[in-house]
Design a protein around this motif. Structure first.
Motif, mmCIF file in Angstrom:
data_model
loop_
_atom_site.group_PDB
_atom_site.id
_atom_site.type_symbol
_atom_site.label_atom_id
_atom_site.label_comp_id
_atom_site.label_asym_id
_atom_site.label_seq_id
_atom_site.Cartn_x
_atom_site.Cartn_y
_atom_site.Cartn_z
ATOM 1 N N LEU A 76 0.852 -1.185 0.000
ATOM 2 C CA LEU A 76 0.000 0.000 0.000
ATOM 3 C C LEU A 76 0.892 1.241 0.000
ATOM 4 O O LEU A 76 2.003 1.224 0.540
ATOM 5 C CB LEU A 76 -0.906 0.015 1.230
ATOM 6 N N PHE A 77 0.378 2.317 -0.579
ATOM 7 C CA PHE A 77 1.074 3.597 -0.587
ATOM 8 C C PHE A 77 0.133 4.668 -0.042
ATOM 9 O O PHE A 77 -1.047 4.715 -0.413
ATOM 10 C CB PHE A 77 1.517 3.979 -1.998
ATOM 11 N N ALA A 78 0.661 5.540 0.821
ATOM 12 C CA ALA A 78 -0.155 6.565 1.474
ATOM 13 C C ALA A 78 0.213 7.952 0.958
ATOM 14 O O ALA A 78 1.392 8.313 0.925
ATOM 15 C CB ALA A 78 0.042 6.512 2.981
ATOM 16 N N PRO A 79 -0.792 8.771 0.574
ATOM 17 C CA PRO A 79 -0.547 10.146 0.142
ATOM 18 C C PRO A 79 -0.527 11.092 1.340
ATOM 19 O O PRO A 79 -0.503 10.651 2.506
ATOM 20 C CB PRO A 79 -1.758 10.417 -0.750
ATOM 21 N N GLU A 80 -0.558 12.406 1.079
ATOM 22 C CA GLU A 80 -0.746 13.384 2.145
ATOM 23 C C GLU A 80 -1.970 12.988 2.980
ATOM 24 O O GLU A 80 -2.943 12.462 2.450
ATOM 25 C CB GLU A 80 -0.943 14.782 1.558
ATOM 26 N N HIS A 81 -1.910 13.242 4.273
ATOM 27 C CA HIS A 81 -2.963 12.918 5.247
ATOM 28 C C HIS A 81 -2.965 11.447 5.657
ATOM 29 O O HIS A 81 -3.734 11.066 6.536
ATOM 30 C CB HIS A 81 -4.352 13.311 4.741
ATOM 31 N N GLY A 82 -2.115 10.612 5.050
ATOM 32 C CA GLY A 82 -1.968 9.245 5.493
ATOM 33 C C GLY A 82 -3.013 8.288 4.957
ATOM 34 O O GLY A 82 -3.972 8.674 4.290
ATOM 35 N N ILE A 83 -2.815 7.009 5.226
ATOM 36 C CA ILE A 83 -3.681 5.964 4.684
ATOM 37 C C ILE A 83 -5.105 6.088 5.226
ATOM 38 O O ILE A 83 -6.070 5.676 4.584
ATOM 39 C CB ILE A 83 -3.113 4.561 4.997
ATOM 40 N N ARG A 84 -5.245 6.700 6.393
ATOM 41 C CA ARG A 84 -6.576 6.887 6.968
ATOM 42 C C ARG A 84 -7.139 8.276 6.684
ATOM 43 O O ARG A 84 -8.265 8.588 7.081
ATOM 44 C CB ARG A 84 -6.538 6.618 8.481
ATOM 45 N N GLY A 85 -6.353 9.135 6.023
ATOM 46 C CA GLY A 85 -6.833 10.457 5.644
ATOM 47 C C GLY A 85 -7.077 11.392 6.805
ATOM 48 O O GLY A 85 -7.837 12.353 6.688
ATOM 49 N N THR A 86 -6.394 11.170 7.937
ATOM 50 C CA THR A 86 -6.688 11.933 9.150
ATOM 51 C C THR A 86 -5.552 12.849 9.599
ATOM 52 O O THR A 86 -5.740 13.651 10.515
ATOM 53 C CB THR A 86 -7.016 10.980 10.310
ATOM 54 N N GLU A 87 -4.382 12.745 8.982
ATOM 55 C CA GLU A 87 -3.258 13.586 9.390
ATOM 56 C C GLU A 87 -3.442 15.002 8.846
ATOM 57 O O GLU A 87 -4.013 15.211 7.775
ATOM 58 C CB GLU A 87 -1.938 12.997 8.877
ATOM 59 N N VAL A 88 -2.943 15.995 9.589
ATOM 60 C CA VAL A 88 -3.125 17.388 9.185
ATOM 61 C C VAL A 88 -2.363 17.664 7.895
ATOM 62 O O VAL A 88 -1.380 16.997 7.570
ATOM 63 C CB VAL A 88 -2.667 18.361 10.289
ATOM 64 N N GLY A 89 -2.829 18.660 7.155
ATOM 65 C CA GLY A 89 -2.191 19.016 5.900
ATOM 66 C C GLY A 89 -0.741 19.408 6.095
ATOM 67 O O GLY A 89 -0.389 20.137 7.026
ATOM 68 N N GLY A 90 0.124 18.920 5.221
ATOM 69 C CA GLY A 90 1.534 19.252 5.269
ATOM 70 C C GLY A 90 2.363 18.394 6.196
ATOM 71 O O GLY A 90 3.598 18.456 6.159
ATOM 72 N N ALA A 91 1.731 17.579 7.042
ATOM 73 C CA ALA A 91 2.479 16.734 7.976
ATOM 74 C C ALA A 91 3.111 15.564 7.239
ATOM 75 O O ALA A 91 2.463 14.903 6.423
ATOM 76 C CB ALA A 91 1.558 16.212 9.076
ATOM 77 N N ALA A 92 4.395 15.313 7.506
ATOM 78 C CA ALA A 92 5.075 14.180 6.887
ATOM 79 C C ALA A 92 4.438 12.875 7.357
ATOM 80 O O ALA A 92 4.056 12.723 8.519
ATOM 81 C CB ALA A 92 6.556 14.196 7.234
ATOM 82 N N ILE A 93 4.313 11.940 6.432
ATOM 83 C CA ILE A 93 3.705 10.647 6.713
ATOM 84 C C ILE A 93 4.811 9.593 6.791
ATOM 85 O O ILE A 93 5.702 9.549 5.937
ATOM 86 C CB ILE A 93 2.690 10.275 5.612
ATOM 87 N N ASP A 94 4.762 8.748 7.803
ATOM 88 C CA ASP A 94 5.778 7.710 7.989
ATOM 89 C C ASP A 94 5.336 6.395 7.350
ATOM 90 O O ASP A 94 4.141 6.120 7.197
ATOM 91 C CB ASP A 94 6.028 7.471 9.478
ATOM 92 N N ASP A 95 6.316 5.577 6.986
ATOM 93 C CA ASP A 95 6.019 4.199 6.600
ATOM 94 C C ASP A 95 5.462 3.452 7.816
ATOM 95 O O ASP A 95 5.805 3.754 8.967
ATOM 96 C CB ASP A 95 7.293 3.478 6.139
ATOM 97 N N GLU A 96 4.590 2.494 7.550
ATOM 98 C CA GLU A 96 4.036 1.697 8.637
ATOM 99 C C GLU A 96 3.541 0.371 8.079
ATOM 100 O O GLU A 96 3.739 0.059 6.903
ATOM 101 C CB GLU A 96 2.903 2.450 9.346
ATOM 102 N N THR A 97 2.901 -0.409 8.923
ATOM 103 C CA THR A 97 2.322 -1.682 8.511
ATOM 104 C C THR A 97 0.821 -1.624 8.739
ATOM 105 O O THR A 97 0.359 -1.161 9.784
ATOM 106 C CB THR A 97 2.928 -2.849 9.313
ATOM 107 N N ASP A 98 0.059 -2.085 7.766
ATOM 108 C CA ASP A 98 -1.397 -2.102 7.898
ATOM 109 C C ASP A 98 -1.803 -3.208 8.864
ATOM 110 O O ASP A 98 -1.508 -4.391 8.642
ATOM 111 C CB ASP A 98 -2.037 -2.321 6.529
ATOM 112 N N ALA A 99 -2.491 -2.815 9.941
ATOM 113 C CA ALA A 99 -2.831 -3.773 10.987
ATOM 114 C C ALA A 99 -3.770 -4.861 10.491
ATOM 115 O O ALA A 99 -3.676 -6.021 10.916
ATOM 116 C CB ALA A 99 -3.460 -3.044 12.174
ATOM 117 N N ALA A 100 -4.669 -4.517 9.578
ATOM 118 C CA ALA A 100 -5.678 -5.486 9.153
ATOM 119 C C ALA A 100 -5.125 -6.531 8.196
ATOM 120 O O ALA A 100 -5.498 -7.705 8.265
ATOM 121 C CB ALA A 100 -6.856 -4.762 8.498
ATOM 122 N N THR A 101 -4.236 -6.123 7.301
ATOM 123 C CA THR A 101 -3.748 -7.042 6.271
ATOM 124 C C THR A 101 -2.303 -7.469 6.464
ATOM 125 O O THR A 101 -1.854 -8.434 5.835
ATOM 126 C CB THR A 101 -3.863 -6.393 4.881
ATOM 127 N N GLY A 102 -1.570 -6.735 7.293
ATOM 128 C CA GLY A 102 -0.157 -7.019 7.467
ATOM 129 C C GLY A 102 0.707 -6.499 6.340
ATOM 130 O O GLY A 102 1.916 -6.771 6.294
#
Length: 406
Positions: A76-102
């Motif tokens: 999966l790849f996450a754009p601005e605001h992150g994979i859940r779309g909840t991060e504030v505008g302009g905030a850097a998004i970190d790599d992570e692991t999707d809890a549901a699918t791994g």
């Protein structure tokens, strides 16, 4: 007008429902799995998405593709605001692991704005499924463009799983000057471009030198005259300050105020519908705009609001006086022209309290001509008159890449 084969496919795929014969809209991800699965069958798929990528019943595109047995979703790849779309505008998004699918989630809004060769290793096809807003400076389409370039360089095909333009097909505002290209506007398109992400992808490849094997899976049943709430698709805020179609309607105009010290209503439930600052008189501002210009299709009223922990840090916890915009006729409303009228009056009323954030304003406008025209006292008609020829030229340029009935 002669239509591209994709447009004919859409017309054939329409399912008429109800006594009015309104076609049901199916997002591209559902069309892919129903009748275009050959594009992913037997392949390892990566997906650029966030919470706005869903089917008609709200099921995540991640789940739809993960559960599809004919292909393997591997990243999966996450754009601005992150994979859940909840991060504030302009905030850097970190790599992570999707809890549901791994699955690994790679950030495309941090140290890198495009997939690296390492991220693309072992991927057979890269899919894009994000809800765009219809404004040039919404960064999801820039993420799409950068991903297309990276995938093209790696020999990985790209599939755009298309969705409606939520504010329809009108084209308005200044066209970007390439000298002002940035991640909030990469190519010479108007502020309100009137296209879907899939149509933009076709335009990017056809006119702006983005080389990639591209497949657009259309949103069946959609036509450019329909707004998002004319469909039965669920509205899921694609970013924290896009709570409704009403906010999206004003965003192509009011987002310009992000390049000033005026609040756009971040930290309220009506972001981009509200504009204000503690020193302004909302009644005087609204009256000044109405006296200044004829602006059909919109109601402009005085308003007060209190931003709570706004992402832009403007006036948190302070009572702000300003205006609220409400669309009354979508067919004639021009949010960009309306915002310029509001800028002209707000600058006069603010006097010494006014401040530009010059580089950012010019990036958003796609030119310094707008700011400089306001500075020298040009009228609204003088400022906006020069846009018409550029908009007409863009519409002609884009015509071969259109998919949906207009």
């Amino acid at each position: 007008m002669r239509r591209h084969p994709a447009a004919r496919a859409i017309l054939a795929a329409w399912v008429f429902v109800g006594c009015g014969g309104t076609p049901e809209v199916r997002p591209g991800v559902e069309v892919l799995l129903a009748d275009s699965s050959h594009l992913i069958d037997g392949r390892r798929v990566a997906l650029i998405t966030n919470r706005s990528g869903v089917g008609r019943d709200g099921t995540s595109s991640i789940d739809l593709l993960h559960q599809y047995e004919g292909a393997e979703l591997v990243a999966l790849f996450a754009p601005e605001h992150g994979i859940r779309g909840t991060e504030v505008g302009g905030a850097a998004i970190d790599d992570e692991t999707d809890a549901a699918t791994g699955l690994p989630i790679y950030s495309l809004y941090g140290e890198t704005l495009a997939p690296t060769q390492g991220m693309l290793a072992g991927i057979d096809v890269l899919a894009f499924d994000l809800q765009d807003i219809g404004a040039r400076y919404y960064t999801y389409v820039s993420t799409m463009a950068r991903a297309m370039m990276a995938a093209g360089g790696a020999g990985v095909p790209v599939i755009v799983l298309d969705r409606p333009n939520p504010i329809g097909g009108l084209v308005q505002g200044p066209v970007l000057d390439p000298a002002f290209a940035s991640f909030v506007g990469m190519y010479p398109v108007p502020v309100r471009h009137g296209l879907t992400a899939g149509e933009l992808a076709r335009l990017y490849r056809g006119e702006f030198g983005v080389e990639v094997e591209l497949h657009v899976v259309p949103a069946a049943g959609w036509a450019a005259g329909r707004w998002f709430d004319d469909t039965e698709l669920p509205w899921i805020a694609p970013s924290p300050n896009m709570p409704s179609v009403e906010s999206a309607a004003h965003y192509p105009g009011t987002c310009l105020f992000e390049g000033t010290n005026i609040s756009v209503g971040r930290g309220t439930e009506a972001a981009f519908q509200l504009l204000g600052a503690p020193w302004l008189d909302g009644e005087a501002w609204a009256a000044g705009i109405r006296e200044h210009a004829r602006l059909p299709g919109v109601q402009i009223a005085a308003a007060t609001f209190t931003p709570e922990s706004p992402g832009d840090r403007k006036f948190s916890g302070e009572t702000v006086s300003g205006i609220r915009l409400t669309v009354t006729d979508r067919s004639v409303y021009d949010p960009v022209r309306t915002a310029v009228a509001a800028l002209l009056v707000a600058r006069r009323l603010s006097d010494s309290a006014w401040a530009w954030r010059e580089p950012h304003f010019d990036r958003l406008a796609g030119t310094d001509r707008l700011r400089l025209a306001i500075e020298r006292g040009a009228t609204l008609d003088e400022i906006t008159a020069e846009w018409a020829a550029d908009v007409a030229a863009f519409e002609a340029l884009a015509r071969p890449y259109l998919i949906y009935p207009r």
